[in-house]
Design an enzyme around this catalytic site. Structure first.
Site, mmCIF file in Angstrom:
data_model
loop_
_atom_site.group_PDB
_atom_site.id
_atom_site.type_symbol
_atom_site.label_atom_id
_atom_site.label_comp_id
_atom_site.label_asym_id
_atom_site.label_seq_id
_atom_site.Cartn_x
_atom_site.Cartn_y
_atom_site.Cartn_z
ATOM 1 N N GLY A 47 0.599 -0.946 0.066
ATOM 2 C CA GLY A 47 0.045 -0.162 0.082
ATOM 3 C C GLY A 47 1.209 1.358 0.009
ATOM 4 N N HIS A 48 2.172 1.219 0.069
ATOM 5 C CA HIS A 48 3.228 2.367 0.156
ATOM 6 C C HIS A 48 4.378 2.096 -0.591
ATOM 7 C CE1 HIS A 48 5.819 5.664 2.447
ATOM 8 N NE2 HIS A 48 3.881 5.971 2.430
ATOM 9 N N PHE A 49 4.399 2.579 -1.893
ATOM 10 C CA PHE A 49 3.143 2.865 -2.713
ATOM 11 C C PHE A 49 3.457 1.530 -3.695
ATOM 12 C CE2 PHE A 49 4.395 7.106 -1.112
ATOM 13 C CZ PHE A 49 2.864 7.398 -0.317
#
EC number: 4.2.1.59
Length: 140
Positions: A47-49
């Site tokens: 999720g990052h990224f």
């Protein structure tokens, strides 16, 4: 030098939140140096990224705090206790940390008074500073 299994005997963190792979040096109650090998398989990169993997700065700080906790919890009077992250001051991020980097995590304890302590922390990659911070912790 302390292996991951030996680190787990001292601090309570476990996957996916154990962010230290090895402790290279420790002077109980004074300082510790550890490493974190950052791989593309880290859960947080989902999720990052997804298209531009960067280790979240807060996790770099947490890795530093875990190294500091190791130095404090290796002290005979603190064995079996917990070190809680209680505060941060003057935190600066100076370089992105990406897959393939090896973070060198150094924490020098600057104050220990009762259950409260402070430490000066620096994370580097290949000698280049990625993060600096002053950490506060509480022992329980």
């Amino acid at each position: 030098m302390y292996t991951i299994e030996q680190i787990k005997e001292v601090i309570p963190h476990r996957y996916p939140f154990l962010l230290v792979d090895r402790i290279l040096e420790v002077e109980e109650g004074k300082r510790a140096v550890g490493i974190k090998n950052v791989t593309a398989n880290e859960e947080f990169f989902n999720g990052h990224f997804p298209d531009y993997n960067v280790m979240p700065g807060v996790l770099i700080v947490e890795a530093l705090a875990q190294v500091g906790a190791f130095a404090v919890l290796k002290m005979e009077q603190n064995q079996g206790k917990l070190a809680f992250f209680a505060g941060i001051e003057n935190c600066r991020f100076k370089r992105q940390v990406v897959p393939g980097d090896q973070l060198r995590l150094e924490v020098e304890l600057t104050k220990l008074r009762g259950p409260i302590g402070k430490g000066r922390a620096t994370a580097t990659v290949d000698g280049e500073v990625a993060c600096t911070a002053e950490l506060t912790f509480a022992i329980k």
